[in-house]
Design an enzyme around this catalytic site. Sequence first.
Site, short mmCIF file in Angstrom:
data_model
loop_
_atom_site.label_atom_id
_atom_site.label_comp_id
_atom_site.label_asym_id
_atom_site.label_seq_id
_atom_site.Cartn_x
_atom_site.Cartn_y
_atom_site.Cartn_z
N ALA A 76 0.85 -1.19 0.00
CA ALA A 76 0.00 0.00 0.00
C ALA A 76 0.88 1.24 0.00
CB ALA A 76 -0.93 0.01 1.22
N ASP A 77 0.32 2.31 -0.52
CA ASP A 77 1.00 3.60 -0.45
C ASP A 77 -0.04 4.69 -0.22
OD1 ASP A 77 3.84 4.87 -1.00
OD2 ASP A 77 2.33 6.22 -1.83
N THR A 78 0.26 5.59 0.71
CA THR A 78 -0.69 6.64 1.08
C THR A 78 -0.16 8.00 0.66
OG1 THR A 78 -1.48 5.31 2.95
CG2 THR A 78 -1.96 7.67 3.00
N GLY A 113 -3.32 3.72 -2.24
CA GLY A 113 -3.30 2.71 -3.29
C GLY A 113 -3.05 1.36 -2.65
#
EC number: 3.6.1.9
Length: 222
Positions: A76-78, A113
Amino acid sequence: MKQHIKNLPIILASGSLARVELLDRIKIIPTQIIPAYIDETPNLRELPAPLAIRLAYEKAIKVASQIETSSIIIAADTVTAVGRRILPKATTYEEVKHCIKMVSGRRHRVYTGLCIIKKENNQLTFRQKIVQTIIKFKKLSDEEINFYSSLDEGIDKAGGCKISGYAEAFVSFISGSYSNIMGLPLFETVNALTSLGFRYSNNTPNVYKDPSTNHLSKPSIS
């Protein structure tokens, strides 16, 4: 007769303690943690949502290429943004202050994401999702801005603030997933895992049976 459910090992492609704790909340323990170190620089004119999903994909692919055994990889990426302007992951107190000033009194968006890969028999199956949460901070005084920017909690956080910390006192409005703000949208994560064959079961090593009787150690970071 109950069917014995055997899940694939789960690998978290992140060194984020917040994401480990979020998975704990839904009773999932990664078998292994392998942080994916990639270049997170946005491409020219790249928008926040595409950036978040691209980085999550790159993290998942990188870790998938490093392992040989069948596994499920969660990445995940924030990204935090005001309009189209992407706020940095603050590394200094000055960057924290800049970010807090940007969101003071304004609505901003947090995008995470999510990319989950099931690697089995050298075949990759993907589940990808972009999740958006809208947040509004109250109008902050100079005193509040200076105080918050002196704290450590905004360091290394997307948008320079930790929503589960002192910054929660600034929030006047949230629309969307709260866990998304913290770095991993849990509803979407469970749905994706389920679609890839993951099941909760008392026989499953990736799931807590009873926290009061099972003292399971946290996964080590590779």
